[in-house]
Design an enzyme around this catalytic site. Sequence first.
Site, PDB file in Angstrom:
ATOM      1  N   ASP B 382       0.827  -1.209   0.000  1.00  0.00           N
ATOM      2  CA  ASP B 382       0.000   0.000   0.000  1.00  0.00           C
ATOM      3  C   ASP B 382       0.862   1.262   0.000  1.00  0.00           C
ATOM      4  OD1 ASP B 382       0.879  -0.805   2.566  1.00  0.00           O
ATOM      5  OD2 ASP B 382      -0.446   0.680   3.476  1.00  0.00           O
ATOM      6  N   GLU B 383       0.230   2.380  -0.329  1.00  0.00           N
ATOM      7  CA  GLU B 383       0.803   3.721  -0.165  1.00  0.00           C
ATOM      8  C   GLU B 383       2.218   3.860  -0.735  1.00  0.00           C
ATOM      9  OE1 GLU B 383      -1.241   5.585   3.747  1.00  0.00           O
ATOM     10  OE2 GLU B 383       0.343   4.134   4.179  1.00  0.00           O
ATOM     11  N   VAL B 384       2.424   3.369  -1.934  1.00  0.00           N
ATOM     12  CA  VAL B 384       3.758   3.480  -2.541  1.00  0.00           C
ATOM     13  C   VAL B 384       3.888   4.833  -3.236  1.00  0.00           C
ATOM     14  CG1 VAL B 384       5.350   2.515  -4.230  1.00  0.00           C
ATOM     15  CG2 VAL B 384       3.935   0.991  -2.813  1.00  0.00           C
TER      16      VAL B 384
END
Lengths: 456, 456
Positions: B382-384
């Site tokens: 997530d949240e890259v």
Amino acid sequence: TTNSILTSNNIVFKKDPSTKEEDSIATTTSSSSSSSNILHDDDRDVRIKNGSNRSSSSSKNASYYPYNMVWPLPQHASFGTMDTSICLDASSFAFVIDENGACCRTAEPMSQSCSDLYEAFDRYKLLIFDHTVPSSSSNDCLSYASIYVQHSNSKLDFDVDESYSLTIAASSSSSSTLSEHEKKKKGNIKISATTTYGAMRAIESLSQLIRFQYTTKTFMIQHVPWHIHDKPRFVHRELLIDSSRHFLPLSTIRSIITSLSYAKMNVLHWHLVDDTSFPYCSEVYPQFCNMGEYSSSQEYYTREDIVDIVAFARKHGVRVMPEIDIPGHTSSWCRAIPDICTASKSILSPAINATLTNQVVFNLLKELSNLFTDSFFHLGGDEVQTVLWDEDIETVKYMKLHNISSSKDIYLDFVRLAHDTILELGKIPVGWGEIWTNFGSTLNGGVVLQKWLIQQ
Amino acid sequence: TTNSILTSNNIVFKKDPSTKEEDSIATTTSSSSSSSNILHDDDRDVRIKNGSNRSSSSSKNASYYPYNMVWPLPQHASFGTMDTSICLDASSFAFVIDENGACCRTAEPMSQSCSDLYEAFDRYKLLIFDHTVPSSSSNDCLSYASIYVQHSNSKLDFDVDESYSLTIAASSSSSSTLSEHEKKKKGNIKISATTTYGAMRAIESLSQLIRFQYTTKTFMIQHVPWHIHDKPRFVHRELLIDSSRHFLPLSTIRSIITSLSYAKMNVLHWHLVDDTSFPYCSEVYPQFCNMGEYSSSQEYYTREDIVDIVAFARKHGVRVMPEIDIPGHTSSWCRAIPDICTASKSILSPAINATLTNQVVFNLLKELSNLFTDSFFHLGGDEVQTVLWDEDIETVKYMKLHNISSSKDIYLDFVRLAHDTILELGKIPVGWGEIWTNFGSTLNGGVVLQKWLIQQ
């Protein structure tokens, strides 16, 4: 008779910040004129003389390290450099009683005090060795601590001796004539205490010095040699819990007691009942067990629960001082036995049936006194609204009939009844400061006072 | 290959209130048209038909009683009236394995699954009988519960059968040809389960039905006969803990696991490392054990700690699903091994040494995969912030050299590397929803997805 009033040197007061035990820290002064590492905290005069570590940090907190590894600060402590350390063998480590002292396993039957110490051994082994380690990682480490205890039959009470000494030396400091095996067998952790409860304080201190080193997976003590001589500055170090304004489950009380032992606190002050609820299932007055609960769930302590908690506390070196707050916090009593109260059911009153009222107070205190084995029994006496009696028709009648000119005398009668009961049972009554400000030297002798108001 | 995506019927999602298990309560409707007491909660259709107790209270909450004595609500439950109750003999009560099923004590060597159940017996006896009682108070009470388990060798994993039935009958319902002694011996608590972990759920339900009665000092079950048939609505019922943003001591994790078992939750999702810290002492890369801690105290988990926690959880019927969040939450990795990251040390990058970077990811996942025995291994995703690669000179060079047109391909390469590693180790990769929204069907097959964003 004269009143024994414990001063701030002997008792921790409720709500009075000026008498906190932490004073000893606040007044700490330091000097780095010597290269030896000595901590000496006595008579409020703390002299820290430390060497190599001090120069490594300029921050105030860091300057205490490693003194503050043991908390509260020991009365006297000296230690070595950070580089000198020993490791402990997690798989075989044992606390071993010195056969020259008390509490040998062969001495049967074992006293309660010695049995409490052996239970503490098991408890602390679990606390100290809180990581599983590969069996190979502590092969050459120390496998026991030696414990010398002078007396086997100490009763944990307000006068028990909690002093101890703790010495931790590196193996190399043993006599060079000993073989390697003998060095290990001789051990280099030595605890000495007058009583088993002092020995428990020593083990608590020892446990705080042991750190797990993640990289080597070993349990280490740094800064050896340690020499700690310690005793409590205050004989009475309490935490007050209130199970009336909110019910506390047994597991919560046990958890609090365990925490007290970590801080070397020695008294759980159990404010058992109050206006809000009466969470105790009395044997003499079973009606409290239906009428006293805090919420709609059944929330009570049985007689057996109290016996269990008192024993659990004793095993942790913690006394339990009960408090039954008479007469100012008794409206919960009225729900179970209305005739012992004013018509408003807000406070005890002798008006309806003085004999019954006195009997209930006497019988409840006697019953509880058998369960709470401590010498101290707290009887409250704070925040009495005498106006509740002045506004109660029956109480006013009662006062006229008995030529009682002021409701303050009703207050005094209840305080005396409670104190006389506890004295008659061979115990020491404790009361809040208002009984002193209201009645002073007219109180019964032998009363211990606790302040909770700052201006008092 | 196709992606296995567990839907809201099979998995508890992070941060998505619309899929909470408590839905079954929110949609509850009730009818009092029948005098039998039956609870039937299946396919989101809860039909409550209750009798005598309903009329005693008009409040919404009270109308659930005594259904809500067992929580979460069982799939099917019926019960008797409040007046019909049995008591349990606290001093001699035992959980007894039915010899017609698995896990007899005589079957040696005992399987891990059976051994876990016997440990649960001991644990629940302490939980249930939480008051000391006078020995006389439960003389004529029931002294055992009978447990039938079908399989002795179940592995606690995502596909384990947790269903059970629990029947509690009054003694008087036994055949009238039995003597009083035989009635007691026959017992009237029966548990039946396919696996030992299902039996643990049954014992949890049983424990919630047992209440201590203060006035009689007995442990009681009211509303007998009880007939409960239960199974989880969701196979995956997890709580996520994050030991990177704040270190959690082992005792805290154990306490959380114990709590999960009370709520019949079955997965501890352990978000082990993140940007903030890397609290794991790796064997292959020991430098993490010096560079990964959260605060100045040594705050790590060793390999042995993880093995202990996984075993502790299994004994409570709780799986442990680890999460290593790759590549968006990896700046803590850079402190220990700078060459696997961008120059800003904020995220993994193949630019400096692609082989080393891949090796570190592979070796760490392999090492952890051996410790966490569950089939599920969460790899985050997530949240890259791909901009971190676009702004990194070396990564931009690397992309040009390898004809990589978009940094999103670097993101995908890391996701694939992590997933392929876990698949190669015979396990099931789990990932956050963004890997689906970003890469959809180009992902490896067999990936399980978890949503944490509501719009996704």
